[in-house]
Design an enzyme around this catalytic site. Structure first.
Site, PDB file in Angstrom:
ATOM      1  N   LYS A  13      30.849 -17.781 -12.721  1.00 48.49           N
ATOM      2  CA  LYS A  13      30.298 -18.851 -11.883  1.00 48.49           C
ATOM      3  C   LYS A  13      28.822 -19.144 -12.172  1.00 48.49           C
ATOM      4  O   LYS A  13      28.428 -20.295 -12.342  1.00 48.49           O
ATOM      5  CB  LYS A  13      30.565 -18.450 -10.432  1.00 48.49           C
ATOM      6  CG  LYS A  13      29.513 -18.758  -9.432  1.00 48.49           C
ATOM      7  CD  LYS A  13      29.861 -18.104  -8.115  1.00 48.49           C
ATOM      8  CE  LYS A  13      29.345 -16.682  -8.030  1.00 48.49           C
ATOM      9  NZ  LYS A  13      28.170 -16.502  -7.201  1.00 48.49           N
ATOM     10  N   ARG A 122      27.848  -7.020 -18.399  1.00 49.83           N
ATOM     11  CA  ARG A 122      26.900  -8.083 -18.053  1.00 49.83           C
ATOM     12  C   ARG A 122      25.459  -7.574 -18.010  1.00 49.83           C
ATOM     13  O   ARG A 122      25.199  -6.506 -17.487  1.00 49.83           O
ATOM     14  CB  ARG A 122      27.277  -8.666 -16.688  1.00 49.83           C
ATOM     15  CG  ARG A 122      26.368  -9.792 -16.244  1.00 49.83           C
ATOM     16  CD  ARG A 122      26.954 -10.542 -15.090  1.00 49.83           C
ATOM     17  NE  ARG A 122      26.530  -9.991 -13.807  1.00 49.83           N
ATOM     18  CZ  ARG A 122      26.693 -10.613 -12.646  1.00 49.83           C
ATOM     19  NH1 ARG A 122      27.322 -11.784 -12.602  1.00 49.83           N
ATOM     20  NH2 ARG A 122      26.281 -10.076 -11.529  1.00 49.83           N
ATOM     21  N   ARG A 155      21.827  -4.870 -14.292  1.00 51.95           N
ATOM     22  CA  ARG A 155      21.497  -4.699 -12.882  1.00 51.95           C
ATOM     23  C   ARG A 155      22.225  -3.488 -12.324  1.00 51.95           C
ATOM     24  O   ARG A 155      23.342  -3.198 -12.704  1.00 51.95           O
ATOM     25  CB  ARG A 155      21.921  -5.946 -12.094  1.00 51.95           C
ATOM     26  CG  ARG A 155      20.835  -6.988 -12.026  1.00 51.95           C
ATOM     27  CD  ARG A 155      21.380  -8.327 -11.587  1.00 51.95           C
ATOM     28  NE  ARG A 155      22.295  -8.228 -10.457  1.00 51.95           N
ATOM     29  CZ  ARG A 155      22.940  -9.268  -9.956  1.00 51.95           C
ATOM     30  NH1 ARG A 155      22.796 -10.469 -10.477  1.00 51.95           N
ATOM     31  NH2 ARG A 155      23.757  -9.125  -8.929  1.00 51.95           N
ATOM     32  N   ARG A 166      32.200  -4.164  -4.805  1.00 53.79           N
ATOM     33  CA  ARG A 166      31.673  -5.525  -4.699  1.00 53.79           C
ATOM     34  C   ARG A 166      32.811  -6.547  -4.679  1.00 53.79           C
ATOM     35  O   ARG A 166      32.748  -7.543  -3.975  1.00 53.79           O
ATOM     36  CB  ARG A 166      30.754  -5.825  -5.877  1.00 53.79           C
ATOM     37  CG  ARG A 166      29.397  -5.162  -5.749  1.00 53.79           C
ATOM     38  CD  ARG A 166      28.590  -5.325  -7.014  1.00 53.79           C
ATOM     39  NE  ARG A 166      28.219  -6.693  -7.280  1.00 53.79           N
ATOM     40  CZ  ARG A 166      27.937  -7.159  -8.491  1.00 53.79           C
ATOM     41  NH1 ARG A 166      28.010  -6.374  -9.538  1.00 53.79           N
ATOM     42  NH2 ARG A 166      27.592  -8.409  -8.649  1.00 53.79           N
TER      43      ARG A 166
HETATM   44  P1  ADP Z   1      25.775 -10.551  -6.067  1.00 56.86           P
HETATM   45  O1  ADP Z   1      26.771 -11.092  -7.007  1.00 56.86           O
HETATM   46  O2  ADP Z   1      25.589  -9.084  -6.197  1.00 56.86           O
HETATM   47  O3  ADP Z   1      25.975 -10.950  -4.649  1.00 56.86           O
HETATM   48  P2  ADP Z   1      23.511 -12.381  -6.131  1.00 56.86           P
HETATM   49  O4  ADP Z   1      22.475 -12.490  -7.170  1.00 56.86           O
HETATM   50  O5  ADP Z   1      24.329 -13.570  -5.848  1.00 56.86           O
HETATM   51  O6  ADP Z   1      24.383 -11.138  -6.583  1.00 56.86           O
HETATM   52  O7  ADP Z   1      22.831 -11.924  -4.768  1.00 56.86           O
HETATM   53  C1  ADP Z   1      22.055 -10.771  -4.674  1.00 56.86           C
HETATM   54  C2  ADP Z   1      21.844 -10.387  -3.214  1.00 56.86           C
HETATM   55  O8  ADP Z   1      21.127 -11.425  -2.553  1.00 56.86           O
HETATM   56  C3  ADP Z   1      23.114 -10.220  -2.406  1.00 56.86           C
HETATM   57  O9  ADP Z   1      23.662  -8.949  -2.558  1.00 56.86           O
HETATM   58  C4  ADP Z   1      22.618 -10.488  -1.000  1.00 56.86           C
HETATM   59  O10 ADP Z   1      21.955  -9.356  -0.479  1.00 56.86           O
HETATM   60  C5  ADP Z   1      21.592 -11.566  -1.205  1.00 56.86           C
HETATM   61  N1  ADP Z   1      22.180 -12.914  -1.043  1.00 56.86           N
HETATM   62  C6  ADP Z   1      22.284 -13.875  -1.999  1.00 56.86           C
HETATM   63  N2  ADP Z   1      22.853 -14.992  -1.490  1.00 56.86           N
HETATM   64  C7  ADP Z   1      23.118 -14.730  -0.198  1.00 56.86           C
HETATM   65  C8  ADP Z   1      23.707 -15.474   0.877  1.00 56.86           C
HETATM   66  N3  ADP Z   1      24.152 -16.726   0.693  1.00 56.86           N
HETATM   67  N4  ADP Z   1      23.822 -14.856   2.079  1.00 56.86           N
HETATM   68  C9  ADP Z   1      23.379 -13.610   2.289  1.00 56.86           C
HETATM   69  N5  ADP Z   1      22.816 -12.855   1.332  1.00 56.86           N
HETATM   70  C10 ADP Z   1      22.678 -13.398   0.103  1.00 56.86           C
END
Ligand code: ADP
Ligand code: ZN
Length: 231
Positions: A13, A122, A155, A166
């Protein structure tokens, strides 16, 4: 074009969103990237979000919404945007619906075994968040970001043992959102189950499907699909 990409971690995505957005001349808005940027710059939002992120939890809705609302009020969002990682909860989706009308929600569906294989290979840029993959989408220079020359690292949450967890969490969170957008009639499912293929072939497949719904993307697609394996 106001578009949302839904998909499990490792579904591709983020990669698709970051490839398509510049070609459509709209920003790619990843709330995860925005949080990481805020943390790095030690902003108030960053400080508030950090403790939740460090524990692998979602950041509370009020904080995410505040940050997102600010971001989409920017001039560069006038023509639209692609959201990646937002919304993640029904309150976020409801709040977003009050702010703007979303045109389309693209749900990228990938089987678990493929996701696990993909995620454990990744790597991301420490500085700009660009995503690479040591199997199918290597940085041109080993360990260095193609975009900003930053250091490319794995990461913590892409470590294999954390991935299963996850995925489970993602499914629990995504199910109500998928229903929410299905009910609004704007959800499009895209099935990608042959991700062993090179990234450019996959991009072609996904983008071809997206093309069915957004015809004006024809020319950009040719350019996008060249990118992953470019020497
Ligand atoms: P992941 O795929 O691990 O969720 P992201 O880069 O999308 O990785 O997000 C990293 C972190 O940022 C998440 O684990 C969460 O803590 C926070 N986060 C990102 N987007 C949101 C959201 N829409 N609502 C709540 N927390 C968010
Ligand atoms: Zn970078």
């Amino acid at each position: 074009m106001k578009k949302i990409f839904l998909g499990a971690p490792g579904s591709g995505k983020g990669t698709y969103a970051s490839r398509i957005a510049p070609k459509r001349n709209v920003p790619h808005i990843s709330t995860g990237d925005l949080f990481r940027k805020n943390i790095k710059e030690e902003t108030e939002i960053g400080t508030r979000a950090k403790k939740f992120m460090d524990n692998g939890n979602l950041v509370p809705d009020e904080i995410v919404i505040e940050m997102l609302k600010d971001r989409i009020a920017n001039e560069d969002c006038k023509k639209g945007f692609i959201l990646d990682g937002f919304p993640r909860t029904i309150p976020q989706a409801e709040r977003l619906a009050e702010l703007i009308d979303i045109d389309v929600v693209t749900n990228i569906c990938v089987p678990d075994d493929i996701i696990i294989k993909r995620l454990s290979s990744r790597v991301t840029c420490k500085d700009c968040g660009e995503i690479f993959n040591t199997l199918i989408l290597k940085p041109k220079q080993e360990g260095k970001c193609d975009k900003c020359q930053g250091e490319v690292i794995r990461r913590k949450d892409d470590e294999p043992e954390i991935i299963q967890n996850r995925l489970k969490t993602y499914k629990e969170q995504a199910a109500p959102l998928i229903d929410f957008y299905k009910n609004k009639g704007i959800l499009q499912d895209f099935y990608c189950n042959d991700i062993d293929k090179p990234a450019d072939e996959m991009s072609q497949k996904v983008l071809d499907s997206i093309l069915e719904f957004t015809k004006d993307i024809i020319n950009p697609i040719k350019e996008i699909t060249k990118q992953p394996n470019e020497e």
